[in-house]
Design an enzyme around this catalytic site. Structure first.
Site, PDB file in Angstrom:
ATOM      1  N   GLU A 240     -79.886  76.494  12.672  1.00 48.53           N
ATOM      2  CA  GLU A 240     -79.566  75.781  11.422  1.00 48.53           C
ATOM      3  C   GLU A 240     -80.417  76.385  10.315  1.00 48.53           C
ATOM      4  O   GLU A 240     -81.620  76.147  10.274  1.00 48.53           O
ATOM      5  CB  GLU A 240     -79.924  74.296  11.545  1.00 48.53           C
ATOM      6  CG  GLU A 240     -79.175  73.530  12.613  1.00 48.53           C
ATOM      7  CD  GLU A 240     -77.794  73.120  12.170  1.00 48.53           C
ATOM      8  OE1 GLU A 240     -77.452  73.335  10.989  1.00 48.53           O
ATOM      9  OE2 GLU A 240     -77.059  72.606  13.010  1.00 48.53           O
ATOM     10  N   CYS A 274     -81.732  71.707   2.415  1.00 44.90           N
ATOM     11  CA  CYS A 274     -80.865  72.813   2.859  1.00 44.90           C
ATOM     12  C   CYS A 274     -79.441  72.618   2.358  1.00 44.90           C
ATOM     13  O   CYS A 274     -78.765  73.585   2.037  1.00 44.90           O
ATOM     14  CB  CYS A 274     -80.906  72.956   4.373  1.00 44.90           C
ATOM     15  SG  CYS A 274     -80.480  71.458   5.255  1.00 44.90           S
TER      16      CYS A 274
HETATM   17  P1  NDP Z   1     -89.291  78.710   8.251  1.00 43.13           P
HETATM   18  O1  NDP Z   1     -88.188  79.570   8.715  1.00 43.13           O
HETATM   19  O2  NDP Z   1     -90.417  79.310   7.539  1.00 43.13           O
HETATM   20  O3  NDP Z   1     -89.925  77.924   9.496  1.00 43.13           O
HETATM   21  C1  NDP Z   1     -89.149  77.111  10.343  1.00 43.13           C
HETATM   22  C2  NDP Z   1     -89.940  76.826  11.610  1.00 43.13           C
HETATM   23  O4  NDP Z   1     -90.024  78.011  12.398  1.00 43.13           O
HETATM   24  C3  NDP Z   1     -91.375  76.390  11.365  1.00 43.13           C
HETATM   25  O5  NDP Z   1     -91.734  75.414  12.315  1.00 43.13           O
HETATM   26  C4  NDP Z   1     -92.135  77.677  11.567  1.00 43.13           C
HETATM   27  O6  NDP Z   1     -93.468  77.475  11.894  1.00 43.13           O
HETATM   28  C5  NDP Z   1     -91.389  78.283  12.736  1.00 43.13           C
HETATM   29  N1  NDP Z   1     -91.586  79.713  12.909  1.00 43.13           N
HETATM   30  C6  NDP Z   1     -92.060  80.630  12.017  1.00 43.13           C
HETATM   31  N2  NDP Z   1     -92.067  81.865  12.567  1.00 43.13           N
HETATM   32  C7  NDP Z   1     -91.588  81.738  13.833  1.00 43.13           C
HETATM   33  C8  NDP Z   1     -91.321  82.653  14.895  1.00 43.13           C
HETATM   34  N3  NDP Z   1     -91.561  83.964  14.776  1.00 43.13           N
HETATM   35  N4  NDP Z   1     -90.806  82.166  16.053  1.00 43.13           N
HETATM   36  C9  NDP Z   1     -90.538  80.846  16.172  1.00 43.13           C
HETATM   37  N5  NDP Z   1     -90.765  79.932  15.206  1.00 43.13           N
HETATM   38  C10 NDP Z   1     -91.285  80.368  14.037  1.00 43.13           C
HETATM   39  O7  NDP Z   1     -88.576  77.573   7.384  1.00 43.13           O
HETATM   40  P2  NDP Z   1     -89.236  76.422   6.533  1.00 43.13           P
HETATM   41  O8  NDP Z   1     -90.090  75.534   7.372  1.00 43.13           O
HETATM   42  O9  NDP Z   1     -89.821  77.056   5.317  1.00 43.13           O
HETATM   43  O10 NDP Z   1     -87.943  75.554   6.134  1.00 43.13           O
HETATM   44  C11 NDP Z   1     -87.177  75.835   5.018  1.00 43.13           C
HETATM   45  C12 NDP Z   1     -85.866  76.473   5.438  1.00 43.13           C
HETATM   46  O11 NDP Z   1     -85.205  75.633   6.346  1.00 43.13           O
HETATM   47  C13 NDP Z   1     -84.911  76.638   4.267  1.00 43.13           C
HETATM   48  O12 NDP Z   1     -84.285  77.893   4.311  1.00 43.13           O
HETATM   49  C14 NDP Z   1     -83.899  75.533   4.503  1.00 43.13           C
HETATM   50  O13 NDP Z   1     -82.670  75.786   3.905  1.00 43.13           O
HETATM   51  C15 NDP Z   1     -83.838  75.483   5.976  1.00 43.13           C
HETATM   52  N6  NDP Z   1     -83.329  74.203   6.442  1.00 43.13           N
HETATM   53  C16 NDP Z   1     -82.111  74.174   7.063  1.00 43.13           C
HETATM   54  C17 NDP Z   1     -81.580  72.983   7.486  1.00 43.13           C
HETATM   55  C18 NDP Z   1     -80.294  72.942   8.226  1.00 43.13           C
HETATM   56  O14 NDP Z   1     -80.052  71.975   8.907  1.00 43.13           O
HETATM   57  N7  NDP Z   1     -79.452  73.938   8.153  1.00 43.13           N
HETATM   58  C19 NDP Z   1     -82.288  71.716   7.258  1.00 43.13           C
HETATM   59  C20 NDP Z   1     -83.552  71.863   6.633  1.00 43.13           C
HETATM   60  C21 NDP Z   1     -84.045  73.088   6.251  1.00 43.13           C
HETATM   61  P3  NDP Z   1     -94.576  77.510  10.724  1.00 43.13           P
HETATM   62  O15 NDP Z   1     -94.149  76.483   9.724  1.00 43.13           O
HETATM   63  O16 NDP Z   1     -95.782  77.124  11.456  1.00 43.13           O
HETATM   64  O17 NDP Z   1     -94.552  78.915  10.182  1.00 43.13           O
END
Ligand code: NDP
Length: 490
Positions: A240, A274
């Site tokens: 997502e 999002c």
């Molecule tokens: P990120 O992609 O930065 O992070 C998402 C999660 O992945 C965090 O828990 C992050 O940890 C973790 N992560 C980071 N690097 C890795 C890796 N290499 N392997 C596995 N996990 C990893 O997104 P954001 O938290 O900044 O969220 C914002 C984004 O989410 C926006 O693009 C938004 O549109 C999208 N979004 C989509 C939704 C949907 O349902 N389609 C709903 C809500 C948001 P850490 O934070 O510790 O880096």
């Protein structure tokens, strides 16, 4: 968040409104993540064995506790995201509603069912069951730190899985508080464990032995990394990601309602949604009236009052870049401008007539910026709305042709005469296409996402002439070919 050293053993979460440290959390390494997955694997056998009827009262008890604790949990969300208390409450109300729906509907959707065996299988009884995948790893974002992961957690648990949840490094306290409520109801069963840390902790979850599926919500770039890590062990993924959702306003739309929805959809949660509205295509005939209404409403809002700060500090620079580019490319600032970006707080910005190749139109802004572009007709609005690699949600304001326009949009969800309304309807699947990802949370599809269909064909009686045997007579095949031509060769 401070202490960004990945080797740190702990890290701190902050209140983004003030920078105040509000919690210290462990950085779970690969060994710790594996230990959590091992515990979850043990618990998964017991949880699956309870069956739908055994799990329902336990999930109902969790739902009931969550409903009672809405204000407490909302307080934790406010502290780590900075969003207004009522927005945090709304997020929790939706999450509790989804948990209720998932628990009550799991048996209907995933219970064993018989299917017609067809002519060739007339001697068989055919059934499909949907056993759980085992342990589901959920990786969540910070913008809706309960509602978004609960779209996976609630549905995965209702399907009979256990969950290891990695919340965003910005909202570890929310993840912990959520899991604590389930542990309070079921203290002896690690159904929902939380591992905290940075990207490395999430990556370790993707690679942990025994994880049956990863449900990821976050940015498209990280989604690709998650998929690559999961590919190493052929672990299936639900992805997502972000969006660049468009709103289309037709000539017969209720313009006041459309403007109100556009401003809420674009500015609530400081635009960090999002499925928030980022682009609006309004048909020329009503563009002036609509835009005036949007500007009036957006101009009355202020960051820090109407909505919270940018939760992720780095996002502020992205929003500023988009605002500057929209104006430099020829757009007209109707509300705010570059000066609206005040460190962590960004006031509403509305820019009209922005060229379609500006980054403000092509990239996810994730901030309180609305681009309002006029178009000659609905066909052009649809063409532009679909002209992005993303395809998450959309909204349409129209009286006569609302659903017809919705059907032409390349995306996973559409709200007609509303905004984001699909997310609050548990029976509707939630997810996107293209760069917005694949797979679905919520609804029947969201339950099936966390199960593996298993087909069983049970022979009820032997056929007089065996077809799948080396004893098969040649005449039987001749007869079967004749019959197939008669039946299907017309
Ligand atoms: P990120 O992609 O930065 O992070 C998402 C999660 O992945 C965090 O828990 C992050 O940890 C973790 N992560 C980071 N690097 C890795 C890796 N290499 N392997 C596995 N996990 C990893 O997104 P954001 O938290 O900044 O969220 C914002 C984004 O989410 C926006 O693009 C938004 O549109 C999208 N979004 C989509 C939704 C949907 O349902 N389609 C709903 C809500 C948001 P850490 O934070 O510790 O880096």
């Amino acid at each position: 968040m401070t202490a960004t050293d990945a080797a740190a053993r702990t890290f701190e979460s902050q209140d983004p409104r003030t920078g105040e440290v509000v919690g210290t959390h462990p950085v779970h390494d690969a060994a710790a993540v594996q230990a959590a997955v091992d515990r979850a694997t043990d618990a998964a056998a017991w949880w699956a064995g309870l069956g739908f009827d055994g799990r329902l009262p336990k999930l109902a008890a969790w739902r009931s506790l969550l409903a009672k604790r809405i204000d407490d949990l909302a307080g934790v969300i406010v502290t780590e995201t900075g969003k207004p208390l009522d927005d945090a409450r709304l997020e929790l109300i939706l999450a509790v509603d989804h948990l209720d729906w998932a628990a009550r509907n799991a048996k209907r959707v995933l219970g064993k069912r018989t299917v017609r065996p067809g002519l060739l299988g007339a001697n068989q009884a055919a059934t499909v069951s949907y056993p759980p995948v085992g342990v589901v790893g959920v990786i969540g974002p910070w913008n809706y730190p309960v509602f978004t992961p609960m779209g996976s957690i609630a549905y995965a648990l209702a399907a009979g899985n256990t969950v290891v949840f990695k919340p965003s490094e910005l909202t570890p306290g929310v993840g912990r508080a959520l899991a604590d409520t389930l542990a309070e109801v079921l203290p002896d069963a690690p159904l929902l464990q939380v591992v905290t840390g940075f990207g490395g902790t999430g990556a370790a979850l993707c690679r942990a032995r025994g994880v049956g599926k990863i449900a990821f919500t976050g940015s498209t770039a990280t989604g690709k990394r998650v998929m690559a890590a999961c590919a190493e062990n052929l672990v299936p993924v639900l992805i997502e990601c972000g969006g660049k959702d468009a709103m289309i306003v037709d000539t017969d739309a209720d313009l006041v309602a459309a403007a109100d929805a556009a401003v809420w959809g674009g500015m609530s949660n400081a635009g960090q949604t999002c499925v928030g509205v980022e682009r609006i295509y309004v048909v020329d005939e009503v563009a002036d009236a609509f835009t005036t209404e949007v500007a009036k409403r957006a101009g009355a809002l202020r960051a820090g009052d109407s909505f919270g700060p940018m939760t992720l500090p780095a996002q502020t620079a992205i929003v500023e870049r988009h605002v500057r580019d929209a104006i430099a490319a020829g757009g007209t600032a109707l509300v705010g401008g570059p000066d609206s970006v005040r460190d962590r707080f960004v006031d509403p910005v509305v820019v009209a007539d922005v060229p379609e190749d500006s980054v403000a139109v092509t990239e996810e802004t994730f901030g309180p910026l609305l681009v309002v572009n006029r178009v000659p007709d609905v066909d052009e609005a649809v063409r532009r709305a679909n002209g992005t690699a993303y395809g998450l949600g959309a909204s349409v304001f129209a009286k006569a042709r609302g659903e017809e326009i919705a059907d032409r949009l390349r995306c996973g969800m559409v709200a007609v005469n509303g905004v984001i309304s699909f997310a609050g309807i548990p029976a509707l699947p939630f997810g996107g296409v293209g760069d917005s990802g694949f797979g679905r949370i919520h609804g029947d599809d969201g339950l099936r996402e966390f199960a593996r269909p298993r087909a069983v064909a049970r022979q009820r009686f032997a056929l007089p002439v065996p077809l799948t045997s080396f004893r098969r007579p040649a005449s039987a095949m001749k007869g079967l070919v004749r019959m197939t031509r008669l039946r299907l060769g017309r």
